[in-house]
Write an enzyme that holds these catalytic residues in place. Structure first.
Site: not given
Length: 232
Positions: A94, A96, A119, A170, A228
């Site tokens: 997480h 910001h 991709d 958020h 790939y």
């Protein structure tokens, strides 16, 4: 007993400032040990320059401290609920980060304009709507996890194919098979968010990528006949 898990979590967290994904203490990474049914997470509010592997807190899936003397990240209940519900993910990040948060604050999905985005996922990156007042005033971090599930259920998205989400007002959460992969996905999300923003500044009427090109790029990396990279 948990030193290797703490080290994995520590190293993943230390990638966030190196990749420019956090300012001060604006982020956290967790890593899970499915055999022991615990996860490791960054302690709350500890600057990255002072963080040590032994500071990493060990939690169970009910967000109870198993080992550690520091208070865990304030987002711990969100991580715990994701691990408890999606039993095939190994790490969660997480942040910001600037561009991802900008899209989240605007309350908009990140549209799929090009092959860089394709991709990694073949759909727009979803922005979950802001939580209700009851969810915010209740068990906020736990309900944040439920809000993520809500947007995935409503749009019939697979967390295996879409390893990232925005939460309105958020910011982003990402996950993957390992903590390292969740950090990789956080960096990809930030870059795709930046590219999409710049694209719309250049041409506000830019259409989404055509379907054939979108699916070609996704399937050559993730399809049953993917070619790939170097394989196993």
């Amino acid at each position: 007993m948990y030193k290797s898990l703490q080290q994995e979590c520590y190293e993943a967290n230390m990638q966030l400032p190196k990749l420019g994904l956090v300012l001060f203490t604006f982020g956290n990474v967790s890593a899970v040990d499915r055999d022991k049914a615990v996860f490791a997470i960054k302690p709350s509010g500890v600057p990255y320059e002072f963080l040590k592997p032994e500071d990493i807190v060990i939690m169970d899936y009910d967000a109870k401290v198993v080992e550690g003397t520091m208070r865990p990240s304030s987002d711990t209940k969100t991580h715990a609920l994701l691990y408890k519900t999606w039993d095939d993910i190994g790490g969660i990040t997480h942040t910001h980060s600037t561009y991802a948060v900008a899209w989240a604050q605007a309350g908009l999905d990140i549209p799929i304009f090009g092959t860089t985005h394709a991709d990694h996922t073949h759909q727009d990156i979803p922005c979950a709507p802001v939580l209700s007042d009851e969810m915010i005033q209740g068990d906020y971090e736990y309900e944040t996890g439920n809000q993520i599930f809500g947007v995935f259920d409503a749009r019939k998205l697979s967390h295996k194919e879409m390893e990232m989400v925005l939460l309105q007002n958020h910011g982003p959460f990402t996950w993957g098979k390992t903590a390292e992969k969740s950090v990789y996905n956080a960096a990809v999300l930030e870059e795709v968010a930046r590219m999409a923003y710049l694209t719309l500044q250049i041409n506000p009427q830019t259409p989404r990528i055509k379907d054939t090109l979108r699916m070609k790029h996704f399937e050559r990396k993730h399809g049953k006949n993917a070619y790939y990279g170097q394989g196993c």
